[in-house]
Design a protein around this motif. Structure first.
Motif, short mmCIF file in Angstrom:
data_model
loop_
_atom_site.label_atom_id
_atom_site.label_comp_id
_atom_site.label_asym_id
_atom_site.label_seq_id
_atom_site.Cartn_x
_atom_site.Cartn_y
_atom_site.Cartn_z
N ALA A 160 0.82 -1.21 0.00
CA ALA A 160 0.00 0.00 0.00
C ALA A 160 0.85 1.25 0.00
N GLY A 161 0.50 2.18 -0.88
CA GLY A 161 1.19 3.46 -0.96
C GLY A 161 2.43 3.45 -1.82
N SER A 162 2.90 2.27 -2.22
CA SER A 162 4.13 2.21 -3.00
C SER A 162 4.03 1.26 -4.19
N ALA A 163 3.37 0.13 -4.03
CA ALA A 163 3.30 -0.87 -5.10
C ALA A 163 2.01 -0.73 -5.89
N THR A 164 2.10 -1.04 -7.19
CA THR A 164 0.91 -1.06 -8.05
C THR A 164 0.22 -2.41 -7.90
N VAL A 165 -0.88 -2.57 -8.65
CA VAL A 165 -1.61 -3.83 -8.62
C VAL A 165 -0.70 -4.99 -9.02
N SER A 166 0.04 -4.83 -10.13
CA SER A 166 0.90 -5.93 -10.58
C SER A 166 2.02 -6.20 -9.59
N GLY A 167 2.58 -5.14 -9.00
CA GLY A 167 3.64 -5.33 -8.01
C GLY A 167 3.15 -6.08 -6.79
N THR A 168 1.96 -5.76 -6.34
CA THR A 168 1.38 -6.44 -5.18
C THR A 168 1.14 -7.91 -5.49
N VAL A 169 0.56 -8.18 -6.65
CA VAL A 169 0.29 -9.58 -7.04
C VAL A 169 1.60 -10.36 -7.17
N GLU A 170 2.60 -9.77 -7.83
CA GLU A 170 3.88 -10.45 -8.02
C GLU A 170 4.57 -10.73 -6.68
N GLU A 171 4.51 -9.78 -5.76
CA GLU A 171 5.17 -9.96 -4.46
C GLU A 171 4.52 -11.09 -3.67
N ILE A 172 3.20 -11.14 -3.67
CA ILE A 172 2.50 -12.18 -2.91
C ILE A 172 2.74 -13.55 -3.54
N LEU A 173 2.70 -13.63 -4.86
CA LEU A 173 2.93 -14.92 -5.52
C LEU A 173 4.36 -15.41 -5.32
N ALA A 174 5.31 -14.47 -5.26
CA ALA A 174 6.71 -14.86 -5.09
C ALA A 174 6.93 -15.59 -3.77
N ARG A 175 6.10 -15.32 -2.78
CA ARG A 175 6.25 -15.98 -1.48
C ARG A 175 6.00 -17.47 -1.57
N THR A 176 5.19 -17.89 -2.56
CA THR A 176 4.92 -19.31 -2.74
C THR A 176 5.71 -19.90 -3.89
N GLY A 177 6.65 -19.12 -4.43
CA GLY A 177 7.49 -19.61 -5.52
C GLY A 177 6.88 -19.48 -6.89
N ASP A 178 5.68 -18.90 -6.98
CA ASP A 178 5.04 -18.74 -8.28
C ASP A 178 5.65 -17.55 -9.04
N GLU A 179 5.66 -17.66 -10.34
CA GLU A 179 6.20 -16.61 -11.20
C GLU A 179 5.09 -16.12 -12.12
N ILE A 180 4.94 -14.82 -12.25
CA ILE A 180 3.89 -14.26 -13.11
C ILE A 180 4.52 -13.37 -14.17
N GLU A 181 4.02 -13.49 -15.38
CA GLU A 181 4.52 -12.69 -16.49
C GLU A 181 3.35 -12.02 -17.18
N TRP A 182 3.47 -10.70 -17.42
CA TRP A 182 2.43 -9.94 -18.09
C TRP A 182 2.86 -9.68 -19.53
N ALA A 183 1.94 -9.78 -20.46
CA ALA A 183 2.23 -9.52 -21.86
C ALA A 183 1.04 -8.82 -22.49
N ALA A 184 1.30 -8.14 -23.60
CA ALA A 184 0.27 -7.29 -24.20
C ALA A 184 -0.07 -7.73 -25.62
N ASP A 185 -1.33 -7.56 -25.97
CA ASP A 185 -1.79 -7.73 -27.35
C ASP A 185 -3.04 -6.88 -27.52
N ASP A 186 -2.94 -5.85 -28.33
CA ASP A 186 -4.04 -4.88 -28.45
C ASP A 186 -5.21 -5.39 -29.29
N THR A 187 -5.07 -6.55 -29.95
CA THR A 187 -6.24 -7.08 -30.64
C THR A 187 -7.29 -7.57 -29.65
#
Length: 338
Positions: free
Chosen positions: A222-249
């Motif tokens: 809160a106050g420093s991390a964005t939505v993706s940063g928060t999700v990535e930090e919490i998942l990292a605690r369980t060893g999960d890795e998340i990757e975001w990618a874009a496609d405008d179609t």
């Protein structure tokens, strides 16, 4: 199919910048939805279909203090899965006059045409991966019959669009969808590679704009991390890795004209459990661990140059399937109004 390089008039003396201003095209991140991030190169150039066998198991046993005479047996049911392949082709034509005209623009015409043809084929592959060549047949990941389809619910304040959504609620929502994905795939306790593909405007908002607010209780980041940063930090605690990618179609491809966000775990993890293992049937080989598939006949398009009167014609081709989701529990399609 034209090579148009008009004549130029220049003032002398002058300076000619050697670098070229190109029309820039978005590199799609859609292929990150596949196991390993690339299609499987297993087809021959003339294969018209891909077939995969599957086996469903139902176990039965009898338990009693005395030995029974009529014993049940486990049931194995085989099924046959198939998808069509399609041949993508494109052509380039040039002669020595075209090459000379392009040289005045500091362009190697054969290489420019080569890259243009490859991009045309790759763009068609992206369309086939996401939307399929024949959507009515269930081709394409967005048409997967057994995938989970959902719509972004209202946040705690009643907002339903990304731009008005509570940032903390958005982080919790994404985590809840990831939890549902892992639970449906029986991946609890194992480290997974999680992939999210969305339009740029959604990805960038979650990564750079939607800072999780400080409330009456302390939210993660809160106050420093964005939505993706928060999700990535919490998942990292369980060893999960998340990757975001874009496609405008994916803009407007969700329910009711909402943007589409694709959430998946491209590959199942089979744990090595010692002793009693109620999932020991998972060790039967060969075992397909991929969730989403796409096949092609070679790693890069084939180039077929042919002399013609006064010039060259070059055909490029690649045979591939549409996107193929074989484990519906591993794919979640989220309609997210922007």
């Amino acid at each position: 199919m034209a090579n148009y390089f008009p004549a130029q008039a220049r003032i002398s003396p002058s300076f000619a910048e050697p670098e070229i201003i190109l029309t820039y095209t978005q590199p799609s991140g859609a292929f990150s939805l596949l196991q390993g991030g690339v299609p499987r190169v297993k087809l021959s150039p003339e294969d018209l279909y891909v077939y995969i066998n599957s086996i469903d198991l139902r176990t039965e046993s009898q338990t009693a203090q005395a030995a029974g005479n009529f014993l049940p047996s486990s049931t194995l049911v085989g099924s046959y899965n198939q998808t069509a392949t399609y041949l993508i082709r494109t052509r380039s034509v040039w002669d020595h006059h075209d090459i000379a005209a392009a040289a005045h623009y500091a362009v190697s015409l054969p290489e420019a045409q080569n890259l243009a043809s490859r991009q045309a084929i790759f763009s068609q592959q992206r369309t086939m991966l996401l939307y399929g060549f024949q959507p009515a047949n269930g081709e394409g990941l967005l048409n997967a019959a057994n995938a989970t389809s959902t719509t972004l619910p209202a946040d705690s304040y009643g907002n339903v669009t990304l731009r008005t959504y509570d940032n903390g609620d958005m982080a919790l929502y994404l985590l809840s969808e990831i939890i549902g994905l892992k639970a449906a795939m029986y991946q609890t306790g194992f480290a997974n590679k999680i992939r999210i593909v969305s339009p740029q405007r959604i990805q960038l908002a979650m990564q750079m704009q939607m800072v999780v607010q400080i409330t009456s209780y302390q939210r993660d980041g809160a106050g420093s991390a964005t939505v993706s940063g928060t999700v990535e930090e919490i998942l990292a605690r369980t060893g999960d890795e998340i990757e975001w990618a874009a496609d405008d179609t994916l803009i407007g491809k969700g329910s009711g004209g909402a943007d589409m966000v694709i959430l998946t775990i491209p590959e199942i993890v089979t744990p090595d459990i010692q002793g009693i293992n109620t999932g020991i049937f998972n060790e039967l080989q060969p075992n397909m661990k991929a969730v989403n598939l796409m096949y092609q006949d070679m790693a890069a398009p084939m180039r077929i140059p042919t002399p013609i009167p006064e010039g060259i014609t070059e055909v490029q081709e690649l045979r591939c399937t549409s996107g193929w989701n074989i484990r519906g529990q591993g794919l979640t399609l989220i309609s997210m109004p922007y």
